[in-house]
Design a protein around this motif. Structure first.
Motif, PDB file in Angstrom:
ATOM      1  N   ASN A   1     -12.097  -1.679  -5.433  1.00  0.00           N
ATOM      2  CA  ASN A   1     -13.028  -2.584  -6.116  1.00  0.00           C
ATOM      3  C   ASN A   1     -12.430  -3.966  -6.350  1.00  0.00           C
ATOM      4  O   ASN A   1     -13.117  -4.850  -6.831  1.00  0.00           O
ATOM      5  CB  ASN A   1     -13.459  -1.989  -7.465  1.00  0.00           C
ATOM      6  N   GLY A   2     -11.166  -4.102  -6.052  1.00  0.00           N
ATOM      7  CA  GLY A   2     -10.492  -5.384  -6.272  1.00  0.00           C
ATOM      8  C   GLY A   2     -10.626  -6.320  -5.086  1.00  0.00           C
ATOM      9  O   GLY A   2     -11.320  -6.049  -4.118  1.00  0.00           O
ATOM     10  N   VAL A   3      -9.928  -7.431  -5.200  1.00  0.00           N
ATOM     11  CA  VAL A   3      -9.935  -8.460  -4.158  1.00  0.00           C
ATOM     12  C   VAL A   3      -8.495  -8.806  -3.832  1.00  0.00           C
ATOM     13  O   VAL A   3      -7.665  -8.932  -4.729  1.00  0.00           O
ATOM     14  CB  VAL A   3     -10.673  -9.718  -4.662  1.00  0.00           C
ATOM     15  N   VAL A   4      -8.199  -8.968  -2.552  1.00  0.00           N
ATOM     16  CA  VAL A   4      -6.877  -9.387  -2.117  1.00  0.00           C
ATOM     17  C   VAL A   4      -6.983 -10.788  -1.517  1.00  0.00           C
ATOM     18  O   VAL A   4      -7.875 -11.060  -0.723  1.00  0.00           O
ATOM     19  CB  VAL A   4      -6.292  -8.414  -1.072  1.00  0.00           C
ATOM     20  N   ALA A   5      -6.075 -11.654  -1.931  1.00  0.00           N
ATOM     21  CA  ALA A   5      -6.015 -12.998  -1.373  1.00  0.00           C
ATOM     22  C   ALA A   5      -4.555 -13.349  -1.148  1.00  0.00           C
ATOM     23  O   ALA A   5      -3.657 -12.765  -1.759  1.00  0.00           O
ATOM     24  CB  ALA A   5      -6.672 -14.008  -2.306  1.00  0.00           C
ATOM     25  N   SER A   6      -4.320 -14.319  -0.264  1.00  0.00           N
ATOM     26  CA  SER A   6      -2.945 -14.702   0.035  1.00  0.00           C
ATOM     27  C   SER A   6      -2.832 -16.211   0.181  1.00  0.00           C
ATOM     28  O   SER A   6      -3.826 -16.917   0.311  1.00  0.00           O
ATOM     29  CB  SER A   6      -2.482 -14.031   1.329  1.00  0.00           C
ATOM     30  N   CYS A   7      -1.598 -16.660   0.144  1.00  0.00           N
ATOM     31  CA  CYS A   7      -1.309 -18.076   0.356  1.00  0.00           C
ATOM     32  C   CYS A   7       0.030 -18.170   1.067  1.00  0.00           C
ATOM     33  O   CYS A   7       0.996 -17.516   0.668  1.00  0.00           O
ATOM     34  CB  CYS A   7      -1.263 -18.818  -0.978  1.00  0.00           C
TER      35      CYS A   7
ATOM     36  N   ARG B   1       7.119 -13.581   6.488  1.00  0.00           N
ATOM     37  CA  ARG B   1       6.029 -14.511   6.828  1.00  0.00           C
ATOM     38  C   ARG B   1       5.884 -15.640   5.822  1.00  0.00           C
ATOM     39  O   ARG B   1       5.041 -16.512   5.999  1.00  0.00           O
ATOM     40  CB  ARG B   1       4.709 -13.749   6.901  1.00  0.00           C
ATOM     41  N   ASP B   2       6.642 -15.592   4.732  1.00  0.00           N
ATOM     42  CA  ASP B   2       6.533 -16.542   3.623  1.00  0.00           C
ATOM     43  C   ASP B   2       5.085 -16.599   3.136  1.00  0.00           C
ATOM     44  O   ASP B   2       4.466 -17.646   3.026  1.00  0.00           O
ATOM     45  CB  ASP B   2       7.026 -17.934   4.034  1.00  0.00           C
TER      46      ASP B   2
ATOM     47  N   VAL C   1      13.159   4.801   2.743  1.00  0.00           N
ATOM     48  CA  VAL C   1      12.738   3.901   1.684  1.00  0.00           C
ATOM     49  C   VAL C   1      11.419   3.274   2.103  1.00  0.00           C
ATOM     50  O   VAL C   1      11.277   2.807   3.239  1.00  0.00           O
ATOM     51  CB  VAL C   1      13.800   2.798   1.450  1.00  0.00           C
ATOM     52  N   LYS C   2      10.457   3.268   1.205  1.00  0.00           N
ATOM     53  CA  LYS C   2       9.153   2.679   1.509  1.00  0.00           C
ATOM     54  C   LYS C   2       9.290   1.165   1.569  1.00  0.00           C
ATOM     55  O   LYS C   2       9.575   0.511   0.577  1.00  0.00           O
ATOM     56  CB  LYS C   2       8.138   3.078   0.448  1.00  0.00           C
ATOM     57  N   GLN C   3       9.144   0.655   2.753  1.00  0.00           N
ATOM     58  CA  GLN C   3       9.215  -0.787   2.947  1.00  0.00           C
ATOM     59  C   GLN C   3       7.954  -1.234   3.655  1.00  0.00           C
ATOM     60  O   GLN C   3       7.186  -0.442   4.160  1.00  0.00           O
ATOM     61  CB  GLN C   3      10.432  -1.164   3.780  1.00  0.00           C
ATOM     62  N   GLY C   4       7.766  -2.507   3.689  1.00  0.00           N
ATOM     63  CA  GLY C   4       6.583  -3.039   4.345  1.00  0.00           C
ATOM     64  C   GLY C   4       5.495  -3.313   3.337  1.00  0.00           C
ATOM     65  O   GLY C   4       5.725  -3.366   2.132  1.00  0.00           O
ATOM     66  N   GLN C   5       4.321  -3.493   3.857  1.00  0.00           N
ATOM     67  CA  GLN C   5       3.212  -3.909   2.999  1.00  0.00           C
ATOM     68  C   GLN C   5       2.684  -2.755   2.149  1.00  0.00           C
ATOM     69  O   GLN C   5       2.695  -1.614   2.563  1.00  0.00           O
ATOM     70  CB  GLN C   5       2.104  -4.505   3.832  1.00  0.00           C
TER      71      GLN C   5
END
Length: 133
Positions: A42-48, A123-124, A29-33
């Protein structure tokens, strides 16, 4: 005759063993990020991370950060200042966060759309993948 019967039983036993072994193996099963986390194109990734106001505020925080990054890519000047104050008095702690975001816009409208999101429960941390429209 007995040899044929013994060989047939051995073949049947081998087929049954192969069937049982193949039935017991798990399909990975594909797990993880997700892939887009490290390669947003071309997009942007951000986290909180953890947010005192809950999961919804954590999502909004990640989306706001992504919009700021998109705006910066399109020539909008974005500056952000955060001040975190922690006080401890008689074994009680209080935390205050003041954040000020300034944008200098020259007749530019930045529209953004969230393509995907992902929550890392370990990691919440909440991640969003945002594209300009």
């Amino acid at each position: 005759m007995r040899q044929k019967m013994t060989r047939s039983l051995i073949k049947i036993a081998l087929v049954l063993i192969a069937y049982i072994v193949s039935a017991c193996t798990q399909v990975p099963v594909k797990q993880g990020q997700p892939e887009w986390l490290l390669n947003p194109g071309n997009g942007v990734v951000a986290s909180c991370g953890f947010h005192i106001k809950g999961h919804y505020a954590q999502q909004e925080c990640a989306i706001q950060r992504a919009r700021e990054r998109l705006a910066a890519r399109q020539g909008v000047e974005v500056s952000s200042v955060s001040q975190l104050t922690t006080r401890v008095h008689n074994d009680r702690e209080s935390v205050t966060l003041n954040k000020e975001t300034r944008e200098k816009v020259n007749q530019v409208t930045v529209k953004a759309r969230v393509r995907e999101s992902w929550y890392d429960a370990q990691r919440d941390e909440y991640y969003v993948w945002v594209f300009a429209e």
